[in-house]
Design a protein around this motif. Structure first.
Motif, PDB file in Angstrom:
ATOM      1  N   PRO A 103      27.553 -22.459   0.851  1.00 48.49           N
ATOM      2  CA  PRO A 103      28.037 -23.003   2.128  1.00 48.49           C
ATOM      3  C   PRO A 103      27.307 -24.298   2.662  1.00 48.49           C
ATOM      4  N   PRO A 104      25.824 -24.503   2.507  1.00 48.40           N
ATOM      5  CA  PRO A 104      25.154 -25.360   2.980  1.00 48.40           C
ATOM      6  C   PRO A 104      25.554 -26.957   2.460  1.00 48.40           C
ATOM      7  N   VAL A 105      25.751 -26.830   0.974  1.00 48.25           N
ATOM      8  CA  VAL A 105      26.236 -27.992   0.285  1.00 48.25           C
ATOM      9  C   VAL A 105      27.754 -28.458   0.512  1.00 48.25           C
ATOM     10  N   PHE A 106      28.459 -27.175   0.733  1.00 46.34           N
ATOM     11  CA  PHE A 106      30.082 -27.644   1.013  1.00 46.34           C
ATOM     12  C   PHE A 106      30.210 -28.151   2.407  1.00 46.34           C
ATOM     13  N   PHE A 107      29.473 -27.692   3.368  1.00 46.51           N
ATOM     14  CA  PHE A 107      29.704 -28.058   4.775  1.00 46.51           C
ATOM     15  C   PHE A 107      29.005 -29.306   5.050  1.00 46.51           C
ATOM     16  N   GLN A 108      27.934 -29.803   4.439  1.00 51.66           N
ATOM     17  CA  GLN A 108      27.465 -31.052   4.360  1.00 51.66           C
ATOM     18  C   GLN A 108      28.394 -32.011   3.812  1.00 51.66           C
ATOM     19  N   MET A 155      29.953 -35.350   6.004  1.00 52.62           N
ATOM     20  CA  MET A 155      29.917 -36.611   5.306  1.00 52.62           C
ATOM     21  C   MET A 155      31.363 -37.249   5.279  1.00 52.62           C
ATOM     22  N   GLU A 156      32.511 -36.541   5.040  1.00 53.76           N
ATOM     23  CA  GLU A 156      33.812 -37.022   5.039  1.00 53.76           C
ATOM     24  C   GLU A 156      34.344 -36.864   6.475  1.00 53.76           C
ATOM     25  N   ALA A 157      33.511 -36.636   7.411  1.00 53.75           N
ATOM     26  CA  ALA A 157      34.097 -36.681   8.763  1.00 53.75           C
ATOM     27  C   ALA A 157      35.390 -35.991   9.108  1.00 53.75           C
ATOM     28  N   LYS A 158      35.419 -34.722   8.649  1.00 46.27           N
ATOM     29  CA  LYS A 158      36.519 -33.785   8.545  1.00 46.27           C
ATOM     30  C   LYS A 158      36.864 -33.151   9.920  1.00 46.27           C
ATOM     31  N   THR A 159      38.050 -33.135  10.298  1.00 44.25           N
ATOM     32  CA  THR A 159      38.338 -32.446  11.418  1.00 44.25           C
ATOM     33  C   THR A 159      39.136 -31.242  10.745  1.00 44.25           C
ATOM     34  N   CYS A 160      38.778 -29.987  10.661  1.00 37.22           N
ATOM     35  CA  CYS A 160      39.310 -28.903  10.051  1.00 37.22           C
ATOM     36  C   CYS A 160      38.781 -27.494  10.723  1.00 37.22           C
ATOM     37  N   GLY A 215      30.216 -11.916  -2.370  1.00 36.35           N
ATOM     38  CA  GLY A 215      29.565 -10.615  -2.816  1.00 36.35           C
ATOM     39  C   GLY A 215      29.807  -9.426  -1.932  1.00 36.35           C
ATOM     40  N   SER A 216      29.805  -9.690  -0.479  1.00 36.05           N
ATOM     41  CA  SER A 216      29.885  -8.787   0.397  1.00 36.05           C
ATOM     42  C   SER A 216      31.260  -8.431   1.081  1.00 36.05           C
ATOM     43  N   ARG A 217      32.169  -9.429   0.986  1.00 38.99           N
ATOM     44  CA  ARG A 217      33.618  -9.426   1.409  1.00 38.99           C
ATOM     45  C   ARG A 217      33.486  -9.580   3.125  1.00 38.99           C
ATOM     46  N   ARG A 218      32.015 -10.144   3.480  1.00 36.75           N
ATOM     47  CA  ARG A 218      32.083 -10.477   4.856  1.00 36.75           C
ATOM     48  C   ARG A 218      32.679 -11.759   5.110  1.00 36.75           C
ATOM     49  N   GLY A 219      32.961 -12.423   6.292  1.00 42.30           N
ATOM     50  CA  GLY A 219      33.625 -13.392   6.466  1.00 42.30           C
ATOM     51  C   GLY A 219      33.538 -14.391   7.751  1.00 42.30           C
ATOM     52  N   GLY A 220      33.881 -15.367   8.049  1.00 37.86           N
ATOM     53  CA  GLY A 220      33.639 -16.153   9.058  1.00 37.86           C
ATOM     54  C   GLY A 220      34.467 -17.300   9.167  1.00 37.86           C
ATOM     55  N   ILE A 221      34.337 -18.187  10.439  1.00 41.60           N
ATOM     56  CA  ILE A 221      35.409 -19.261  10.441  1.00 41.60           C
ATOM     57  C   ILE A 221      34.534 -20.451  11.154  1.00 41.60           C
ATOM     58  N   LEU A 222      34.639 -21.524  10.643  1.00 42.97           N
ATOM     59  CA  LEU A 222      33.864 -22.722  11.290  1.00 42.97           C
ATOM     60  C   LEU A 222      34.919 -23.727  11.702  1.00 42.97           C
ATOM     61  N   TYR A 223      34.416 -24.541  12.756  1.00 40.81           N
ATOM     62  CA  TYR A 223      35.449 -25.518  13.408  1.00 40.81           C
ATOM     63  C   TYR A 223      34.739 -26.818  13.446  1.00 40.81           C
ATOM     64  N   PHE A 224      35.231 -27.828  12.633  1.00 40.27           N
ATOM     65  CA  PHE A 224      34.882 -28.996  12.548  1.00 40.27           C
ATOM     66  C   PHE A 224      35.359 -30.179  13.158  1.00 40.27           C
ATOM     67  N   ARG A 225      35.200 -31.173  13.923  1.00 41.38           N
ATOM     68  CA  ARG A 225      35.717 -32.133  14.584  1.00 41.38           C
ATOM     69  C   ARG A 225      35.146 -33.556  14.193  1.00 41.38           C
ATOM     70  N   ASP A 226      35.618 -34.381  13.762  1.00 42.20           N
ATOM     71  CA  ASP A 226      35.168 -35.735  12.841  1.00 42.20           C
ATOM     72  C   ASP A 226      33.754 -35.294  12.339  1.00 42.20           C
ATOM     73  N   GLY A 227      33.651 -34.249  11.437  1.00 41.40           N
ATOM     74  CA  GLY A 227      32.698 -33.862  10.857  1.00 41.40           C
ATOM     75  C   GLY A 227      31.172 -33.056  11.485  1.00 41.40           C
ATOM     76  N   GLU A 278      43.406 -28.644  10.693  1.00 44.67           N
ATOM     77  CA  GLU A 278      43.564 -28.690  12.121  1.00 44.67           C
ATOM     78  C   GLU A 278      42.229 -27.913  12.828  1.00 44.67           C
ATOM     79  N   CYS A 279      42.138 -28.370  13.929  1.00 42.04           N
ATOM     80  CA  CYS A 279      40.815 -27.801  14.633  1.00 42.04           C
ATOM     81  C   CYS A 279      41.284 -27.697  16.161  1.00 42.04           C
ATOM     82  N   PRO A 280      41.453 -26.530  16.597  1.00 45.39           N
ATOM     83  CA  PRO A 280      41.876 -26.399  18.276  1.00 45.39           C
ATOM     84  C   PRO A 280      40.900 -27.046  19.385  1.00 45.39           C
TER      85      PRO A 280
END
Length: 247
Positions: A134-139, A143-148, A156-168, A200-202
């Protein structure tokens, strides 16, 4: 990693039929069944689901009450409503916010399966990344200034979550019923995840307001502290049982 769908219905015959008919969609998602709202909540607290299908008429905790609980505690998880009522009646009872579709019983299972698959594909329209940190991927997102919108599954655990990015910039994070920085710290402590990216990001307010690198450093520090505590607890338990010896 395949995503999980929670199917909530007290009809045991319906469960058997759905399981049989949905085998053709097994490469897209796994099915988990719950018999009522209380059973569904217990399962949602234990693992992450990408979507929940809810029958309105159930014992102990009906579908409307379960949907209200999901909106209050897991608002990032979309829902499909099922009932013997007409679609128009369901829409009046439960307005469409948080609901991706309504299905009238008897269910058209082929159509329902395709609806679920299409929705999951849309969630990953920006691509899927497997076995990443996660740290490497979301950095990289920064860097790419993603909105997503990035949906994350811990391999491993099947836990999950959701992250919202606007312009990186990281605007918000959800993990179970936890939000904001606390959820970010948890997700950034995971080692190996699968990420599904929606381009997309709401619209939302920024609940984070910290640089991504700062959040990552905080998460690493908290993880190290937790591991030290566990190590000390192990040593103390060893002393108590006499299993730790010295030469």
């Amino acid at each position: 990693m395949k995503r999980r769908i929670l199917f909530v219905d007290d009809d045991s015959v319906q469960e058997i039929v759905v399981e049989q008919q949905f085998r053709g969609f097994s490469e897209h998602f796994d099915l988990v069944f719950a018999r009522d709202g209380l059973d569904a909540i217990k399962k949602m607290e234990a693992t992450y689901f990408s979507l929940v299908c809810i029958d309105l008429n159930m014992p102990r905790m009906n579908g409307a009450s379960l949907f209200a609980h999901i909106r209050g505690n897991f608002p990032h998880i979309p829902v499909i409503i099922m009932s013997s009522m007409k679609k128009e009646e369901m829409e009046k009872m439960l307005p469409p916010e948080g609901i991706i579709d309504y299905f009238t019983k008897p269910l058209g299972l082929e159509l329902l399966g395709k609806r679920i698959s299409n929705y999951l594909q849309r969630q990953a329209q920006g691509g899927t990344m497997n076995n990443v940190s996660p740290p490497v991927f979301f950095q990289f997102m920064e860097m790419e200034a993603k909105t997503c919108t990035a949906r994350v599954l811990d391999n491993g655990s099947r836990r999950g979550g959701i992250l919202y990015f606007r312009d990186g910039e990281l605007f918000d994070v959800r993990h179970g019923g936890t939000t904001g920085l606390d959820a970010a710290h948890e997700i950034f402590s995971w080692n190996d995840v699968t990420v599904f990216i929606e381009n997309e990001c709401p619209e939302m307010e920024n609940s984070i307001n910290l640089p991504l690198q700062t959040i990552i450093m905080q998460a690493v520090s908290m993880k190290d502290e937790d591991e030290e505590v566990l190590e000390l607890q192990g040593l103390e338990e060893g002393h108590a049982t006499g299993s730790v010896g010295y030469s």
